[in-house]
Design an enzyme around this catalytic site. Sequence first.
Site, PDB file in Angstrom:
ATOM      1  N   SER A   1      51.504  41.041  45.267  1.00 47.46           N
ATOM      2  CA  SER A   1      52.004  42.183  46.021  1.00 47.46           C
ATOM      3  C   SER A   1      51.118  43.403  45.820  1.00 47.46           C
ATOM      4  CB  SER A   1      53.428  42.524  45.591  1.00 47.46           C
ATOM      5  OG  SER A   1      54.352  41.586  46.078  1.00 47.46           O
TER       6      SER A   1
ATOM      7  N   GLU B   1      38.835  43.596  35.876  1.00 51.11           N
ATOM      8  CA  GLU B   1      39.386  42.417  35.206  1.00 51.11           C
ATOM      9  C   GLU B   1      38.969  41.136  35.918  1.00 51.11           C
ATOM     10  OE1 GLU B   1      40.120  40.763  32.688  1.00 51.11           O
ATOM     11  OE2 GLU B   1      42.011  41.731  32.114  1.00 51.11           O
TER      12      GLU B   1
ATOM     13  N   ASN C   1      39.513  37.530  33.801  1.00 51.62           N
ATOM     14  CA  ASN C   1      40.453  36.677  33.077  1.00 51.62           C
ATOM     15  C   ASN C   1      41.343  37.569  32.223  1.00 51.62           C
ATOM     16  OD1 ASN C   1      41.826  34.893  31.413  1.00 51.62           O
ATOM     17  ND2 ASN C   1      40.016  33.763  30.753  1.00 51.62           N
TER      18      ASN C   1
ATOM     19  N   ASP D   1      34.455  38.339  29.685  1.00 53.96           N
ATOM     20  CA  ASP D   1      34.426  37.059  30.399  1.00 53.96           C
ATOM     21  C   ASP D   1      32.989  36.688  30.703  1.00 53.96           C
ATOM     22  OD1 ASP D   1      37.270  37.183  30.523  1.00 53.96           O
ATOM     23  OD2 ASP D   1      37.089  38.542  32.240  1.00 53.96           O
TER      24      ASP D   1
ATOM     25  N   HIS E   1      56.432  48.996  47.861  1.00 57.17           N
ATOM     26  CA  HIS E   1      57.425  48.322  47.016  1.00 57.17           C
ATOM     27  C   HIS E   1      56.909  48.089  45.587  1.00 57.17           C
ATOM     28  CE1 HIS E   1      55.335  44.507  48.225  1.00 57.17           C
ATOM     29  NE2 HIS E   1      55.714  44.125  47.015  1.00 57.17           N
TER      30      HIS E   1
ATOM     31  N   THR F   1      41.240  37.343  28.215  1.00 49.92           N
ATOM     32  CA  THR F   1      40.074  37.662  27.388  1.00 49.92           C
ATOM     33  C   THR F   1      39.539  39.042  27.738  1.00 49.92           C
ATOM     34  OG1 THR F   1      38.608  36.552  28.973  1.00 49.92           O
ATOM     35  CG2 THR F   1      39.408  35.257  27.108  1.00 49.92           C
TER      36      THR F   1
ATOM     37  N   ASP G   1      55.038  49.763  54.386  1.00 48.05           N
ATOM     38  CA  ASP G   1      54.946  49.345  52.984  1.00 48.05           C
ATOM     39  C   ASP G   1      53.551  49.660  52.456  1.00 48.05           C
ATOM     40  OD1 ASP G   1      55.510  48.257  50.548  1.00 48.05           O
ATOM     41  OD2 ASP G   1      55.561  46.171  51.229  1.00 48.05           O
TER      42      ASP G   1
END
Length: 380
Positions: free
Chosen positions: A327, A189, A191, A197, A169, A194, A232
């Site tokens: 998700s 990643e 944060n 980090d 989905h 920024t 899914d």
Amino acid sequence: MHGKGFIFFNVSLIILTISSSVKCQQSCETPNGVSAICISVFDCKHFIKAIRNGNLSQLAFIRKSQCGYDSTPFVCCGEDVDFLPIPSGRSSSTISQNFLRNSAIPDWNTCGIQKSDTGIARFIIGGTETKLKEFPWMALLGYTDKFDNLLWPCGGTLINSRYILTAAHCVTGDILKLVGKLSYVKLGEHNVKTEIDCDKHGNCNNPPVVVGVETSIFHEDYDPDDKTSANDIALIKLHQHITYTDFIRPICLPEPNESSVIGDYLTTAGWGLTENRTNSNYLLKVEVPLNDNEKCNNAFRSTGETLLDSQICAGGDAERDSCSGDSGGPLMARRASNPRQWYQEGIVSFGDVRCGIQGLPGVYTKVSSFLSWIHRHVED
């Protein structure tokens, strides 16, 4: 020795009947009627794990598994740690042990290891912030809307140097109409506000890597209009291969039929809605209990949703849940033989829109049910 003594105390509370009907290393029959060997409970590792977890049904199963006693209790140690469910007439989606493995999928020597593994904290509803190097397989999916804005409403996991595992989905259906075109994936990643980090000790991460999407494929039996969200699952192929670092690494896939047991606490992570109903800037993690699917069937009975064997029901504790924006993200477990290594048990699929409500668990796609599909579609 101290740890074993503590476990023995728990075992003494669980196994109440002292019996010598079967001697150690002799054949026996489990409460499920399966032939096994009578051994010390301390040598039955999955029983010890169940005792630590304290699931009542499993503890009852272990009591009925006692087959003798000497200086320690003996148990009939088969593969099961709980009573078999009453057959529902639904066919299982668990794949065969004999599927064709793909060499492009990293082996256990490469995947699932994070450089900063201090264990799971307490509990992205009720979540705690992760460390800089925790869950380096986490990915954010970027969508370009009609105004050329870049939005990040879904997550996923890196499973090799070029593929992301996510929910169907997140790559087809309403999301393309309501949000926009899937264009980018962001890795490494922590944060989102920024570029670099740093923690309180002055340790910093590398800048996140943003790479374009070459193509995506979702399961051929996924129907966006099916409210049960069966099948899914999807794969995203990146425009280029990713170089592994301390901040970007793949998660392991489970072995066929490898799974946690009811009552285990699993970990999910993401940048989704928090209890303040805002998206988190930081990657958060939360522990949720694994339930039998009937708990979700009861929770969603009013909407007519009934889970398949290829789905997982987890959560239901107040203020501990995955939520919108999580998700496609992972439901993760530590490998039994190496607790420092993680594999992906599930993919965040759907749940109650309120999130984190007592008695309302979430639903996840069961990754082990789709190993053959994943290995078949990943390319070098």
